[in-house]
Scaffold this motif. Structure first.
Motif, PDB file in Angstrom:
ATOM      1  N   THR A  88       8.380 -38.494  59.161  1.00 35.96           N
ATOM      2  CA  THR A  88       8.456 -37.755  60.224  1.00 35.96           C
ATOM      3  C   THR A  88       7.195 -37.453  60.908  1.00 35.96           C
ATOM      4  N   SER A  89       6.224 -38.170  60.271  1.00 31.11           N
ATOM      5  CA  SER A  89       4.930 -37.835  60.855  1.00 31.11           C
ATOM      6  C   SER A  89       4.896 -38.993  62.040  1.00 31.11           C
ATOM      7  N   ALA A  90       4.054 -38.751  63.256  1.00 30.62           N
ATOM      8  CA  ALA A  90       4.036 -39.536  64.378  1.00 30.62           C
ATOM      9  C   ALA A  90       3.007 -40.677  64.049  1.00 30.62           C
ATOM     10  N   PRO A  91       3.625 -42.067  64.483  1.00 27.36           N
ATOM     11  CA  PRO A  91       4.942 -42.423  65.059  1.00 27.36           C
ATOM     12  C   PRO A  91       5.933 -42.504  63.887  1.00 27.36           C
ATOM     13  N   GLY A  92       7.145 -41.888  64.388  1.00 30.36           N
ATOM     14  CA  GLY A  92       8.124 -41.731  63.101  1.00 30.36           C
ATOM     15  C   GLY A  92       8.614 -43.209  62.821  1.00 30.36           C
ATOM     16  N   GLY A  93       9.274 -43.254  61.853  1.00 27.64           N
ATOM     17  CA  GLY A  93       9.765 -44.432  61.267  1.00 27.64           C
ATOM     18  C   GLY A  93      10.453 -44.364  59.865  1.00 27.64           C
TER      19      GLY A  93
END
Length: 572
Positions: A167-172
């Motif tokens: 959930t931290s940017a960038p998500g994935g």
């Protein structure tokens, strides 16, 4: 509960996922997950653990998780069979990586191969399911983070970490392989560590000041986007920004979402010829845009200034991204746009851009009417055309409907007709690979059970989908879905290239290669009927709307429906 003060590893896993905000587990598991099923069967499972949804195919499970995440913004989990199951799912993982869709992926594993007594590890592990480095090594290039759990004591903390990384940017997608032995082990009931989400910050204020100055100084700014609609709150901010600037908003070539209200006077549709658009604008503002123009040199040869704003504006997963940019800003989209709107509202007197806004409004109205006329004209054609299907679908879709699209050559004709969809009402299901459309639509239906979900799909893409598994999931999980199949008797995207590059070549003359021969037409509607649904084939334009209405009626009664639209064969 194993004994006083302890729980099974499977129990600890499920409890951790729920604490981290996971409400749904999408699964296509193998025999490695028996401890998980035992925990899920506990009387307290419904209140304590996420809901478990099995789909019998890894690609369907990944696609459902993607559609769910795109529709809700919530973090899903995916449970996969070890090794071979994880490999099946890698296309969906790659798509989630590039589209920045957070999800936590869990595959089974064994580390003892039957040598530790009392754990019931079968002979299939060493003979059929084992690879050096395990599934975490196999899928590593397709995910944001990959780890093979190497100690039972680390289970809860590692799963928690995977959720936060996703959930931290960038998500994935974040991947963890978990040995069955660890799921069977007893774990102490630990105090919760941290369920706090990672706060992704807004862009740097100084950079936003510079961007605001650029936008205010521009006399004819144009806004371009592809993926902003992933966050409906960001769409509201973009409307505010466009209205203040009097700037039109265009979708780039591959819009992934409903990025701007279709009925808004400043919406210009999918971008026309970018060269012409660049010639009449002095600033191109790209918001969550991957490919603003093709070829990339088109921007380099333009005098128009170019600014980018997005979660990952340099697109670090792409091997090449050669677009000229005069300003590039990374930041969480909605808060960054909110701060940008504040700055521009202070700098521009209200109504100061009304003249240029009227000019774009008139231009957009003319362009939109031309596309509507193209759609209407399809009703008088001898054969069904893509634009006519979009026109008729637009007329009958219920309010709040969601369209999940996996067409290629039909996409723009259909998109330009769907004027009644609201933000959140469109999701693109293909990212360089086909086979995700039906599963993505099922995931959207899980996310929004009260809304009508329609999957638009080409006959080529339909072959790549695990249709039987997906239709089985629709039936078993009670997820009514309307599938609109565009059948042009072959792979038009293949045909176009060979006809364009070698119009008088041997492939065109012989029709031997690149799908130039007419493909046989299976009884597609029979597949829906096989799962208790409704199926129908349509060959005349006048029959399209009645068939769509019959399909929607079947869906309203809780059934799957498939309407096959037979287009003119795309040969030569």
């Amino acid at each position: 509960m194993d004994s006083a003060g302890t729980i099974s590893g499977a129990h600890a896993l499920l409890r951790t996922l729920r604490r981290m905000g996971v409400e749904k587990i999408f699964a296509s598991p193998g025999s490695d997950w028996a401890p998980l099923w035992e925990a899920l069967a506990m009387p307290s499972a419904r209140e304590e653990f996420p809901e478990y949804l099995s789909s019998r195919h890894e690609e369907t499970a990944l696609a459902m998780a993607s559609g769910y995440a795109k529709s809700t913004g919530k973090l899903p989990a995916v449970v996969l069979h070890t090794t071979v199951g994880a490999l099946h799912a890698t296309m969906g993982m790659r798509a989630a990586l590039h589209e920045r869709i957070p999800m936590v992926l869990l595959a089974g594993e064994s580390i003892t191969f039957g040598e530790r007594p009392g754990y019931g590890i079968g002979p299939q592990w060493l003979r059929l399911l084992a690879d050096v480095g395990g599934p975490a090594r196999l899928v590593s290039p397709c995910v944001k983070w990959s780890f093979g759990l190497n100690d039972s004591a680390l289970l809860a903390a590692t799963v928690e970490r995977a959720c936060r990384i996703a959930t931290s940017a960038p998500g994935g997608p974040a991947f963890v392989s978990i040995p069955t032995e660890f799921l069977m082990d007893s774990h102490p009931e630990e105090a919760a560590r941290s369920s706090a989400p990672v706060r992704n910050p807004a862009a740097d204020p100084a950079a936003l000041d510079e961007l605001a100055q650029m936008l205010c100084a521009a006399k004819r700014p144009v806004i371009l986007t592809e993926e902003l609609g992933k966050d409906p709150a960001a769409v509201e901010r973009l409307v505010e920004l466009a209205e203040t600037l009097g700037a039109p908003v265009f979708d780039a070539w591959q819009p992934g979402y409903m990025n701007f209200p279709r009925g808004h006077s400043l919406y210009g549709g999918v971008a026309p010829d970018m060269k012409a658009l660049l010639e009449e604008s002095d600033l191109l503002f790209c918001v969550e845009t991957v490919v603003p123009a093709h070829p990339p040199a088109l921007l380099s040869g333009s005098r128009t200034r170019v600014a980018f704003l997005g979660e990952d504006p340099l697109h670090t997963h792409l091997p090449y991204w050669g677009f000229r940019n005069d300003l590039s800003i990374a930041g969480a989209l909605e808060p960054s746009l909110a701060l940008l709107c504040e700055r521009i509202a202070r700098a521009l007197p209200k109504g100061s851009r009304s003249a240029i806004a009227r000019e774009w409004t008139e231009r957009n109205a003319k362009s939109n009417e031309q596309w509507r006329e193209k759609g209407r004209a399809g009703g008088t054609a001898a054969r069904i055309e893509s634009a006519w299907i979009g026109h008729e679908l637009n007329a009958v879709l219920p309010e709040g409907a969601i369209v999940v699209d996996e067409t290629i050559t039909h996409r723009h004709d259909v998109l330009r007709q769907l004027e009644r969809l609201a933000p959140g009402g469109f999701i693109s299901a293909s990212y360089g690979g086909l086979g995700m459309g039906i599963g993505t639509a099922l995931g959207a239906k899980v996310a929004r059970p009260a809304r009508t979900v329609v999957a638009t799909i080409g006959d080529g893409a339909f072959f790549y989908n695990p249709v039987i598994a997906s239709f089985g999931a629709a039936q078993e999980l009670k997820l009514p879905l309307l599938v609109v199949l565009f059948n042009n008797a072959g792979y038009l995207s293949q045909k176009l290239d060979v006809v364009r590059e070698y119009p008088d070549g041997w492939a065109v003359r012989s029709k031997q290669f690149a799908g130039l021969s007419i493909a046989p037409r299976p009884d597609y509607p029979a597949l829906a009927r096989a799962f208790g649904g409704y199926g129908e084939t349509v060959e005349r334009p006048a029959d399209a709307r009645p068939a769509l209405l019959r399909g929607l009626d079947a869906v309203s009664k809780g059934n799957l429906a498939l309407i096959e639209m037979v287009l003119a064969p795309a040969v030569g």
